[in-house]
Scaffold this active site. Structure first.
Site, PDB file in Angstrom:
ATOM      1  N   LYS A  51      83.403 -15.722  44.367  1.00  0.00           N
ATOM      2  CA  LYS A  51      84.123 -15.952  45.624  1.00  0.00           C
ATOM      3  C   LYS A  51      85.137 -17.074  45.468  1.00  0.00           C
ATOM      4  O   LYS A  51      86.300 -16.955  45.828  1.00  0.00           O
ATOM      5  CB  LYS A  51      83.090 -16.268  46.727  1.00  0.00           C
ATOM      6  CG  LYS A  51      83.614 -16.663  48.082  1.00  0.00           C
ATOM      7  CD  LYS A  51      83.982 -18.101  48.256  1.00  0.00           C
ATOM      8  CE  LYS A  51      82.945 -19.130  47.930  1.00  0.00           C
ATOM      9  NZ  LYS A  51      81.854 -19.222  48.843  1.00  0.00           N
ATOM     10  N   TYR A  99      73.090 -18.953  31.530  1.00  0.00           N
ATOM     11  CA  TYR A  99      71.785 -19.058  32.216  1.00  0.00           C
ATOM     12  C   TYR A  99      70.679 -18.505  31.311  1.00  0.00           C
ATOM     13  O   TYR A  99      69.610 -19.086  31.171  1.00  0.00           O
ATOM     14  CB  TYR A  99      71.823 -18.261  33.532  1.00  0.00           C
ATOM     15  CG  TYR A  99      72.159 -19.064  34.757  1.00  0.00           C
ATOM     16  CD1 TYR A  99      73.339 -19.803  34.845  1.00  0.00           C
ATOM     17  CD2 TYR A  99      71.298 -19.082  35.851  1.00  0.00           C
ATOM     18  CE1 TYR A  99      73.642 -20.518  35.977  1.00  0.00           C
ATOM     19  CE2 TYR A  99      71.604 -19.802  36.991  1.00  0.00           C
ATOM     20  CZ  TYR A  99      72.771 -20.515  37.050  1.00  0.00           C
ATOM     21  OH  TYR A  99      73.077 -21.232  38.180  1.00  0.00           O
ATOM     22  N   PHE A 180      80.212 -17.366  57.417  1.00  0.00           N
ATOM     23  CA  PHE A 180      80.775 -17.854  56.148  1.00  0.00           C
ATOM     24  C   PHE A 180      81.543 -16.745  55.427  1.00  0.00           C
ATOM     25  O   PHE A 180      82.687 -16.921  55.020  1.00  0.00           O
ATOM     26  CB  PHE A 180      79.637 -18.283  55.200  1.00  0.00           C
ATOM     27  CG  PHE A 180      79.036 -19.616  55.467  1.00  0.00           C
ATOM     28  CD1 PHE A 180      79.392 -20.721  54.707  1.00  0.00           C
ATOM     29  CD2 PHE A 180      78.072 -19.785  56.445  1.00  0.00           C
ATOM     30  CE1 PHE A 180      78.808 -21.958  54.909  1.00  0.00           C
ATOM     31  CE2 PHE A 180      77.483 -21.013  56.662  1.00  0.00           C
ATOM     32  CZ  PHE A 180      77.853 -22.103  55.893  1.00  0.00           C
ATOM     33  N   ALA A 182      82.628 -13.756  56.336  1.00  0.00           N
ATOM     34  CA  ALA A 182      83.782 -13.186  57.043  1.00  0.00           C
ATOM     35  C   ALA A 182      84.988 -14.115  56.901  1.00  0.00           C
ATOM     36  O   ALA A 182      86.097 -13.674  56.565  1.00  0.00           O
ATOM     37  CB  ALA A 182      83.443 -12.969  58.512  1.00  0.00           C
ATOM     38  N   ARG A 207      79.933 -19.853  64.137  1.00  0.00           N
ATOM     39  CA  ARG A 207      78.899 -20.414  65.010  1.00  0.00           C
ATOM     40  C   ARG A 207      78.018 -21.360  64.178  1.00  0.00           C
ATOM     41  O   ARG A 207      77.715 -21.082  63.021  1.00  0.00           O
ATOM     42  CB  ARG A 207      78.038 -19.287  65.598  1.00  0.00           C
ATOM     43  CG  ARG A 207      77.066 -19.752  66.648  1.00  0.00           C
ATOM     44  CD  ARG A 207      76.488 -18.572  67.382  1.00  0.00           C
ATOM     45  NE  ARG A 207      75.712 -17.680  66.517  1.00  0.00           N
ATOM     46  CZ  ARG A 207      74.454 -17.896  66.158  1.00  0.00           C
ATOM     47  NH1 ARG A 207      73.812 -18.970  66.580  1.00  0.00           N
ATOM     48  NH2 ARG A 207      73.830 -17.031  65.376  1.00  0.00           N
ATOM     49  N   GLY A 265      75.667 -10.982  57.895  1.00  0.00           N
ATOM     50  CA  GLY A 265      74.475 -11.731  57.545  1.00  0.00           C
ATOM     51  C   GLY A 265      73.752 -11.166  56.338  1.00  0.00           C
ATOM     52  O   GLY A 265      74.133 -10.127  55.780  1.00  0.00           O
ATOM     53  N   HIS A 439      95.359 -44.947  49.212  1.00  0.00           N
ATOM     54  CA  HIS A 439      96.622 -44.494  49.780  1.00  0.00           C
ATOM     55  C   HIS A 439      97.566 -43.965  48.706  1.00  0.00           C
ATOM     56  O   HIS A 439      97.593 -44.529  47.612  1.00  0.00           O
ATOM     57  CB  HIS A 439      97.291 -45.681  50.501  1.00  0.00           C
ATOM     58  CG  HIS A 439      98.509 -45.302  51.257  1.00  0.00           C
ATOM     59  ND1 HIS A 439      98.445 -44.554  52.413  1.00  0.00           N
ATOM     60  CD2 HIS A 439      99.811 -45.545  51.020  1.00  0.00           C
ATOM     61  CE1 HIS A 439      99.683 -44.361  52.857  1.00  0.00           C
ATOM     62  NE2 HIS A 439     100.529 -44.951  52.033  1.00  0.00           N
TER      63      HIS A 439
HETATM   64  P1  NDP Z   1      76.286 -15.703  58.609  1.00  0.00           P
HETATM   65  O1  NDP Z   1      74.922 -15.798  59.138  1.00  0.00           O
HETATM   66  O2  NDP Z   1      77.033 -16.940  58.256  1.00  0.00           O
HETATM   67  O3  NDP Z   1      77.194 -14.873  59.607  1.00  0.00           O
HETATM   68  C1  NDP Z   1      76.833 -13.603  60.062  1.00  0.00           C
HETATM   69  C2  NDP Z   1      77.854 -13.195  61.089  1.00  0.00           C
HETATM   70  O4  NDP Z   1      77.608 -11.858  61.486  1.00  0.00           O
HETATM   71  C3  NDP Z   1      77.774 -14.045  62.353  1.00  0.00           C
HETATM   72  O5  NDP Z   1      79.073 -14.230  62.818  1.00  0.00           O
HETATM   73  C4  NDP Z   1      76.970 -13.171  63.296  1.00  0.00           C
HETATM   74  O6  NDP Z   1      77.282 -13.387  64.637  1.00  0.00           O
HETATM   75  C5  NDP Z   1      77.410 -11.798  62.883  1.00  0.00           C
HETATM   76  N1  NDP Z   1      76.411 -10.757  63.116  1.00  0.00           N
HETATM   77  C6  NDP Z   1      75.097 -10.769  62.779  1.00  0.00           C
HETATM   78  N2  NDP Z   1      74.509  -9.606  63.102  1.00  0.00           N
HETATM   79  C7  NDP Z   1      75.473  -8.845  63.667  1.00  0.00           C
HETATM   80  C8  NDP Z   1      75.479  -7.553  64.223  1.00  0.00           C
HETATM   81  N3  NDP Z   1      74.381  -6.789  64.250  1.00  0.00           N
HETATM   82  N4  NDP Z   1      76.640  -7.059  64.715  1.00  0.00           N
HETATM   83  C9  NDP Z   1      77.763  -7.812  64.686  1.00  0.00           C
HETATM   84  N5  NDP Z   1      77.816  -9.066  64.184  1.00  0.00           N
HETATM   85  C10 NDP Z   1      76.676  -9.573  63.672  1.00  0.00           C
HETATM   86  O7  NDP Z   1      76.166 -14.700  57.388  1.00  0.00           O
HETATM   87  P2  NDP Z   1      77.131 -14.363  56.198  1.00  0.00           P
HETATM   88  O8  NDP Z   1      76.835 -12.950  55.890  1.00  0.00           O
HETATM   89  O9  NDP Z   1      78.526 -14.744  56.488  1.00  0.00           O
HETATM   90  O10 NDP Z   1      76.581 -15.301  55.050  1.00  0.00           O
HETATM   91  C11 NDP Z   1      75.185 -15.307  54.760  1.00  0.00           C
HETATM   92  C12 NDP Z   1      74.729 -16.672  54.354  1.00  0.00           C
HETATM   93  O11 NDP Z   1      75.137 -16.910  53.020  1.00  0.00           O
HETATM   94  C13 NDP Z   1      75.324 -17.820  55.164  1.00  0.00           C
HETATM   95  O12 NDP Z   1      74.616 -18.093  56.326  1.00  0.00           O
HETATM   96  C14 NDP Z   1      75.235 -18.962  54.185  1.00  0.00           C
HETATM   97  O13 NDP Z   1      73.959 -19.505  54.272  1.00  0.00           O
HETATM   98  C15 NDP Z   1      75.435 -18.276  52.853  1.00  0.00           C
HETATM   99  N6  NDP Z   1      76.835 -18.414  52.390  1.00  0.00           N
HETATM  100  C16 NDP Z   1      77.307 -19.645  52.115  1.00  0.00           C
HETATM  101  C17 NDP Z   1      78.606 -19.823  51.690  1.00  0.00           C
HETATM  102  C18 NDP Z   1      79.109 -21.193  51.405  1.00  0.00           C
HETATM  103  O14 NDP Z   1      78.305 -22.097  51.245  1.00  0.00           O
HETATM  104  N7  NDP Z   1      80.411 -21.414  51.349  1.00  0.00           N
HETATM  105  C19 NDP Z   1      79.510 -18.692  51.519  1.00  0.00           C
HETATM  106  C20 NDP Z   1      78.922 -17.436  51.863  1.00  0.00           C
HETATM  107  C21 NDP Z   1      77.633 -17.320  52.274  1.00  0.00           C
HETATM  108  P3  NDP Z   1      76.668 -14.627  65.479  1.00  0.00           P
HETATM  109  O15 NDP Z   1      77.466 -15.821  65.087  1.00  0.00           O
HETATM  110  O16 NDP Z   1      76.894 -14.222  66.894  1.00  0.00           O
HETATM  111  O17 NDP Z   1      75.230 -14.703  65.113  1.00  0.00           O
END
Ligand code: NDP
Length: 461
Positions: A51, A99, A180, A182, A207, A265, A439
């Site tokens: 990524k 690894y 994250f 998205a 969120r 998610g 600075h």
């Molecule tokens: P997230 O939990 O961050 O986001 C999931 C998103 O999907 C939220 O916006 C959520 O909405 C939405 N959602 C969940 N279920 C549905 C549904 N049924 N219909 C429509 N929308 C839905 O998950 P990600 O997949 O983005 O990432 C997974 C995890 O991986 C992260 O939580 C993080 O821990 C890790 N990660 C970390 C990164 C980093 O450190 N840079 C990069 C990528 C991943 P709502 O907000 O309303 O719940």
């Protein structure tokens, strides 16, 4: 005669599993690790590492535009997806090899097979059909991308795992979700010239982050050309000619796209592993329920990393693994402290955050001083780039302790690593202010924010 084949069997060779296996082997324990896909896990193979490389690639389009203001002409710039995809995969393979080498050097025995528990001390290697017994077992199987099975045509969409391997770069992509993945893939695709739409069910993406951070990122992604549709979900994906898709939203909008990315998610990998039959309790979300020492409901079976659904970040899995080995193999009970873990979103602009958001601090009943600064970084002025940096500090009125730091802008993930030391050390705002600025940098703003933008009255409300 030892009672079992191994002192420790680790299931899953991702960041957490590999670290635990290596460290346990270093204590003299006889250790085996099983992996059903490839050594490296989500972070190395289909997460953080590839990524970040794609994010780097996506940043060049803006860099080329910015370059003009500094006298450069780069109108010959062309992008080739195949070159990028293959270079990234080559790097991922190199890291996976390292690894593997580290495991071998540590004397850990690797079984490239799926493992399921047949009783609390035994795993069966599914392909080989062999049984291995162990005194202790560590579940480090991570998670996998989630798809809403109930959505018609969901199978026409891809997940982040597939996105790294796309044959062609799509011209138009729709991304479902506002977390994250998205935000990061919207950054990648739009930076590479793909017409990108985010469809998010809530009011504002990201969120869990501070409201000012969410507003800033959303506005800036939109300004840079990402179409963000809030308050809506995907109702259906229908196939069109030439592999295109018609996406129907819950607000009745229809969007045509070449690819639809599910970024809604991830879920813990605990299915069909024999965990419950072995007495391992799972949470409602299907994660392994653990105590502060990462022990499951069966004391000699533990779990670390995303499979426990605590703080799902690679460095956390590694620290949980280190704490596990200290507890179980070095007679030093160690619980990793999940408070004040910094996180970064590699969006455009990127985010770095540590500690409490303003909302979380208020929910704890704290009286707060809020320091906030929004400015255009020096580099962006000549470039004619409108992107601004946001820095915000949440300070406790009573103790003057800095409870949270939130940054959006260039280098935010780099800056937050150092800010996290100060937040973890519970330094006061006065102590931050004693530090002389560097600075000219953007980060100097963190020690120069003199007046709060809001200051709660110390007396209870
Ligand atoms: P997230 O939990 O961050 O986001 C999931 C998103 O999907 C939220 O916006 C959520 O909405 C939405 N959602 C969940 N279920 C549905 C549904 N049924 N219909 C429509 N929308 C839905 O998950 P990600 O997949 O983005 O990432 C997974 C995890 O991986 C992260 O939580 C993080 O821990 C890790 N990660 C970390 C990164 C980093 O450190 N840079 C990069 C990528 C991943 P709502 O907000 O309303 O719940």
């Amino acid at each position: 005669m030892p009672q079992h084949d191994y002192d420790l069997i680790v299931i899953g060779a991702g960041s957490g599993g590999v670290r635990a296996a290596r460290l346990a082997a270093k204590t003299g324990a006889k250790v085996a690790i099983t992996e059903q896909v490839q050594v490296g896990g989500t972070c190395v193979l289909r997460g953080c590492v590839p990524k970040k490389l794609l994010v780097y690639a996506s940043e060049y389009s803006q860099a080329f535009r910015d370059a003009k203001g500094f006298g450069w002409t780069v109108d010959w710039a062309r992008f080739d997806w195949t070159t990028l995809r293959d270079s990234v995969q080559a790097e991922v393979s190199r890291l996976s090899g390292l690894y593997l080498q580290n495991l071998t050097n540590a004397g850990v025995e690797l079984f490239e097979d799926r493992a399921v528990l047949t009783d609390p001390h035994t795993v069966r290697l599914v392909r080989e059909g062999r049984y291995l017994s162990s005194d202790k077992i560590l579940i480090a199987t991570g998670g996998h991308t989630y798809r809403p099975e109930e959505t018609p045509g969901q199978e026409l969409g891809i997940t982040s795992t597939d996105a790294f391997l796309l044959k062609d770069l799509p011209s138009r992509v729709v991304i479902a979700g506002g977390g994250f993945i998205a935000a990061e893939f919207a950054t990648i695709f739009s930076g590479l010239g793909v017409e990108t739409t985010i469809v998010y069910r809530g009011e504002r993406i990201l969120r869990g982050f501070d409201h000012d951070v969410r507003a800033h990122v959303q506005a800036d992604l939109a300004r840079s050309g990402v179409n963000i549709i809030c308050g809506s979900t995907i109702d259906e994906i229908a196939p069109l000619a030439a592999d295109r898709k018609l996406v129907t939203l819950s607000n009745s909008m229809r969007i045509e796209a070449d690819q639809v990315l599910w970024a809604v998610g991830r879920v813990p990998n605990t299915m069909n592993m024999g965990l419950e039959a072995a007495g391992v309790r799972l949470t409602e979300r299907g994660a392994v329920a653990v105590d502060e020492y990462s022990r499951s409901s069966v004391p000699h079976i533990s779990a670390v990393g995303d499979v426990t659904d605590r703080v799902n970040l690679t460095p956390v899995a590694i620290r949980e693994a280190m704490a596990y080995v200290a507890t179980e193999f070095l007679s030093t009970p160690t619980a990793f402290d999940h408070a004040d873990v910094a996180s970064a979103v590699f969006s455009r602009p990127p985010v770095g955050a540590v500690g409490l958001t303003e909302e979380a601090a208020r929910a704890k009943g704290r009286k707060l001083k809020i320091f906030r600064s929004t400015f255009r970084p020096m580099k962006h002025i000549l470039a004619g780039n409108e992107q601004k940096t946001l820095m915000k500090m949440i300070v406790d009125v009573k103790t003057d302790q800095v409870l949270g730091v939130h940054i959006v802008g260039a280098d935010a993930p780099e800056i937050i690593q150092v800010a996290a030391v100060a937040v973890k050390a519970k330094l006061t705002k006065a102590q931050w202010d004693l530090t002389c600025a560097v600075h000219p940098t953007a980060a100097e703003e963190l020690v120069l924010m003199g007046e709060p933008v809001s200051h709660d009255n110390e007396a209870p409300a």
